[in-house]
Design a protein around this motif. Structure first.
Motif, PDB file in Angstrom:
ATOM      1  N   ARG A  14       0.832  -1.214   0.000  1.00  0.00           N
ATOM      2  CA  ARG A  14       0.000   0.000   0.000  1.00  0.00           C
ATOM      3  C   ARG A  14       0.862   1.257   0.000  1.00  0.00           C
ATOM      4  O   ARG A  14       0.612   2.204  -0.748  1.00  0.00           O
ATOM      5  N   ALA A  15       1.904   1.277   0.824  1.00  0.00           N
ATOM      6  CA  ALA A  15       2.801   2.435   0.891  1.00  0.00           C
ATOM      7  C   ALA A  15       3.533   2.625  -0.432  1.00  0.00           C
ATOM      8  O   ALA A  15       3.680   3.765  -0.911  1.00  0.00           O
ATOM      9  N   SER A  16       3.971   1.549  -1.055  1.00  0.00           N
ATOM     10  CA  SER A  16       4.672   1.638  -2.340  1.00  0.00           C
ATOM     11  C   SER A  16       3.751   2.189  -3.423  1.00  0.00           C
ATOM     12  O   SER A  16       4.171   2.996  -4.264  1.00  0.00           O
ATOM     13  N   ALA A  17       2.503   1.775  -3.407  1.00  0.00           N
ATOM     14  CA  ALA A  17       1.537   2.285  -4.384  1.00  0.00           C
ATOM     15  C   ALA A  17       1.342   3.789  -4.187  1.00  0.00           C
ATOM     16  O   ALA A  17       1.318   4.548  -5.166  1.00  0.00           O
ATOM     17  N   CYS A  18       1.232   4.220  -2.957  1.00  0.00           N
ATOM     18  CA  CYS A  18       1.087   5.659  -2.680  1.00  0.00           C
ATOM     19  C   CYS A  18       2.317   6.425  -3.149  1.00  0.00           C
ATOM     20  O   CYS A  18       2.192   7.498  -3.761  1.00  0.00           O
ATOM     21  N   MET A  19       3.496   5.901  -2.884  1.00  0.00           N
ATOM     22  CA  MET A  19       4.714   6.581  -3.314  1.00  0.00           C
ATOM     23  C   MET A  19       4.768   6.677  -4.833  1.00  0.00           C
ATOM     24  O   MET A  19       5.129   7.723  -5.383  1.00  0.00           O
ATOM     25  N   ALA A  20       4.413   5.597  -5.523  1.00  0.00           N
ATOM     26  CA  ALA A  20       4.413   5.618  -6.989  1.00  0.00           C
ATOM     27  C   ALA A  20       3.456   6.690  -7.507  1.00  0.00           C
ATOM     28  O   ALA A  20       3.796   7.442  -8.432  1.00  0.00           O
ATOM     29  N   LEU A  21       2.284   6.779  -6.930  1.00  0.00           N
ATOM     30  CA  LEU A  21       1.302   7.777  -7.360  1.00  0.00           C
ATOM     31  C   LEU A  21       1.781   9.200  -7.083  1.00  0.00           C
ATOM     32  O   LEU A  21       1.470  10.118  -7.829  1.00  0.00           O
ATOM     33  N   SER A  22       2.554   9.372  -6.027  1.00  0.00           N
ATOM     34  CA  SER A  22       3.020  10.716  -5.684  1.00  0.00           C
ATOM     35  C   SER A  22       4.022  11.255  -6.709  1.00  0.00           C
ATOM     36  O   SER A  22       4.252  12.455  -6.762  1.00  0.00           O
ATOM     37  N   TYR A  23       4.596  10.379  -7.518  1.00  0.00           N
ATOM     38  CA  TYR A  23       5.565  10.816  -8.527  1.00  0.00           C
ATOM     39  C   TYR A  23       4.923  11.136  -9.872  1.00  0.00           C
ATOM     40  O   TYR A  23       5.609  11.577 -10.787  1.00  0.00           O
ATOM     41  N   LEU A  24       3.624  10.934 -10.008  1.00  0.00           N
ATOM     42  CA  LEU A  24       2.959  11.285 -11.262  1.00  0.00           C
ATOM     43  C   LEU A  24       2.950  12.802 -11.426  1.00  0.00           C
ATOM     44  O   LEU A  24       2.793  13.544 -10.459  1.00  0.00           O
ATOM     45  N   VAL A  26       2.041   3.882   5.368  1.00  0.00           N
ATOM     46  CA  VAL A  26       1.035   4.180   4.351  1.00  0.00           C
ATOM     47  C   VAL A  26       0.522   5.611   4.544  1.00  0.00           C
ATOM     48  O   VAL A  26       0.397   6.369   3.578  1.00  0.00           O
ATOM     49  N   ARG A  27       0.245   5.979   5.790  1.00  0.00           N
ATOM     50  CA  ARG A  27      -0.239   7.336   6.059  1.00  0.00           C
ATOM     51  C   ARG A  27       0.781   8.375   5.590  1.00  0.00           C
ATOM     52  O   ARG A  27       0.441   9.370   4.954  1.00  0.00           O
ATOM     53  N   GLY A  28       2.052   8.142   5.890  1.00  0.00           N
ATOM     54  CA  GLY A  28       3.103   9.066   5.476  1.00  0.00           C
ATOM     55  C   GLY A  28       3.213   9.173   3.954  1.00  0.00           C
ATOM     56  O   GLY A  28       3.320  10.272   3.406  1.00  0.00           O
ATOM     57  N   ALA A  29       3.159   8.036   3.283  1.00  0.00           N
ATOM     58  CA  ALA A  29       3.236   8.033   1.814  1.00  0.00           C
ATOM     59  C   ALA A  29       2.013   8.720   1.204  1.00  0.00           C
ATOM     60  O   ALA A  29       2.122   9.450   0.213  1.00  0.00           O
ATOM     61  N   ALA A  30       0.854   8.506   1.797  1.00  0.00           N
ATOM     62  CA  ALA A  30      -0.367   9.143   1.287  1.00  0.00           C
ATOM     63  C   ALA A  30      -0.314  10.654   1.502  1.00  0.00           C
ATOM     64  O   ALA A  30      -0.752  11.424   0.635  1.00  0.00           O
ATOM     65  N   CYS A  31       0.237  11.100   2.616  1.00  0.00           N
ATOM     66  CA  CYS A  31       0.380  12.543   2.843  1.00  0.00           C
ATOM     67  C   CYS A  31       1.319  13.157   1.808  1.00  0.00           C
ATOM     68  O   CYS A  31       1.122  14.299   1.386  1.00  0.00           O
ATOM     69  N   ARG A  32       2.311  12.394   1.374  1.00  0.00           N
ATOM     70  CA  ARG A  32       3.228  12.883   0.349  1.00  0.00           C
ATOM     71  C   ARG A  32       2.477  13.156  -0.953  1.00  0.00           C
ATOM     72  O   ARG A  32       2.790  14.097  -1.668  1.00  0.00           O
ATOM     73  N   ILE A  33       1.475  12.326  -1.262  1.00  0.00           N
ATOM     74  CA  ILE A  33       0.674  12.559  -2.467  1.00  0.00           C
ATOM     75  C   ILE A  33       0.024  13.942  -2.391  1.00  0.00           C
ATOM     76  O   ILE A  33       0.111  14.740  -3.322  1.00  0.00           O
ATOM     77  N   TRP A  34      -0.641  14.215  -1.279  1.00  0.00           N
ATOM     78  CA  TRP A  34      -1.339  15.496  -1.119  1.00  0.00           C
ATOM     79  C   TRP A  34      -0.356  16.659  -1.219  1.00  0.00           C
ATOM     80  O   TRP A  34      -0.638  17.661  -1.870  1.00  0.00           O
ATOM     81  N   GLY A  35       0.796  16.527  -0.578  1.00  0.00           N
ATOM     82  CA  GLY A  35       1.794  17.594  -0.625  1.00  0.00           C
ATOM     83  C   GLY A  35       2.366  17.802  -2.014  1.00  0.00           C
ATOM     84  O   GLY A  35       2.529  18.940  -2.471  1.00  0.00           O
ATOM     85  N   ALA A  36       2.658  16.717  -2.705  1.00  0.00           N
ATOM     86  CA  ALA A  36       3.211  16.815  -4.058  1.00  0.00           C
ATOM     87  C   ALA A  36       2.199  17.436  -5.008  1.00  0.00           C
ATOM     88  O   ALA A  36       2.531  18.331  -5.796  1.00  0.00           O
ATOM     89  N   PHE A  37       0.961  16.970  -4.949  1.00  0.00           N
ATOM     90  CA  PHE A  37      -0.054  17.464  -5.875  1.00  0.00           C
ATOM     91  C   PHE A  37      -0.445  18.913  -5.577  1.00  0.00           C
ATOM     92  O   PHE A  37      -0.853  19.632  -6.473  1.00  0.00           O
ATOM     93  N   ALA A  38      -0.301  19.342  -4.329  1.00  0.00           N
ATOM     94  CA  ALA A  38      -0.617  20.731  -3.986  1.00  0.00           C
ATOM     95  C   ALA A  38       0.305  21.710  -4.720  1.00  0.00           C
ATOM     96  O   ALA A  38      -0.055  22.866  -4.929  1.00  0.00           O
ATOM     97  N   CYS A  39       1.460  21.232  -5.149  1.00  0.00           N
ATOM     98  CA  CYS A  39       2.406  22.079  -5.886  1.00  0.00           C
ATOM     99  C   CYS A  39       1.996  22.282  -7.337  1.00  0.00           C
ATOM    100  O   CYS A  39       2.520  23.165  -8.006  1.00  0.00           O
ATOM    101  N   PRO A  58       1.563  16.428 -13.520  1.00  0.00           N
ATOM    102  CA  PRO A  58       0.266  16.921 -14.009  1.00  0.00           C
ATOM    103  C   PRO A  58      -0.106  16.366 -15.381  1.00  0.00           C
ATOM    104  O   PRO A  58      -1.257  16.013 -15.618  1.00  0.00           O
ATOM    105  N   ARG A  59       0.865  16.247 -16.285  1.00  0.00           N
ATOM    106  CA  ARG A  59       0.537  15.740 -17.622  1.00  0.00           C
ATOM    107  C   ARG A  59       0.065  14.286 -17.578  1.00  0.00           C
ATOM    108  O   ARG A  59      -0.634  13.841 -18.470  1.00  0.00           O
ATOM    109  N   ASP A  60       0.440  13.561 -16.537  1.00  0.00           N
ATOM    110  CA  ASP A  60      -0.014  12.179 -16.401  1.00  0.00           C
ATOM    111  C   ASP A  60      -1.510  12.103 -16.117  1.00  0.00           C
ATOM    112  O   ASP A  60      -2.139  11.089 -16.354  1.00  0.00           O
ATOM    113  N   TRP A  61      -2.070  13.189 -15.585  1.00  0.00           N
ATOM    114  CA  TRP A  61      -3.478  13.231 -15.206  1.00  0.00           C
ATOM    115  C   TRP A  61      -4.350  13.939 -16.238  1.00  0.00           C
ATOM    116  O   TRP A  61      -5.548  14.095 -16.026  1.00  0.00           O
ATOM    117  N   GLU A  62      -3.763  14.379 -17.363  1.00  0.00           N
ATOM    118  CA  GLU A  62      -4.500  15.178 -18.341  1.00  0.00           C
ATOM    119  C   GLU A  62      -5.768  14.505 -18.850  1.00  0.00           C
ATOM    120  O   GLU A  62      -6.774  15.157 -19.050  1.00  0.00           O
TER     121      GLU A  62
END
Length: 137
Positions: free
Chosen positions: A52-62, A93-106, A64-68
């Motif tokens: 679960r944590a690895s999946a969150c980390m992978a998603l955090s590296y996407l 998992v919680r830490g990795a998921a928070c990274r998603i929110w922080g990365a995408f906020a940029c 903006p163009r990946d979501w177009e």
């Protein structure tokens, strides 16, 4: 002349190659989101916290163009999944998921009302987490 003709042909080939590269990149991005939708979404529900944590980390590296190609409704589904991961029993998992929110906020592309509402709620909760790794993400 032969030199200017070959330069023109070379430039034309360069334009064609750039067009092919753009098409290849667009096709690769579609593949990334198909992979994410199928495999990473399932991995986020795995019984193993490391998966679960690895999946969150992978998603955090996407990027903006990946979501177009992902519409607002589907983004909302992902935001719900990211929020759920921030409430996971495992702190990794919680830490990795928070990274998603922080990365995408940029990213300007994610700055929507739905994202902001979810981010504020999720990240305020994370600031109260008992584990430092979660709070620092």
């Amino acid at each position: 002349s032969a030199v200017s003709g070959s330069a023109t042909a070379g430039a034309a080939n360069g334009v064609a190659a750039a067009g092919d590269a753009d098409a290849d990149a667009a096709e690769a991005l579609v593949g990334v989101m198909q992979f994410a939708t199928r495999h990473l979404a399932r991995a986020m529900r795995d019984t193993d916290a490391t998966v679960r944590a690895s999946a969150c980390m992978a998603l955090s590296y996407l990027l903006p163009r990946d979501w177009e190609g992902v519409d607002e409704a589907r983004r909302g589904v992902w935001l719900t999944a990211f929020a759920a991961a921030c409430r996971d029993d495992a702190s990794t998992v919680r830490g990795a998921a928070c990274r998603i929110w922080g990365a995408f906020a940029c990213f300007r592309e994610w700055r929507t009302r739905a994202f902001a509402a979810g981010a504020v709620r999720v990240l305020q909760r994370a600031l109260r987490d008992g584990v430092l790794n979660v709070r620092q993400r």
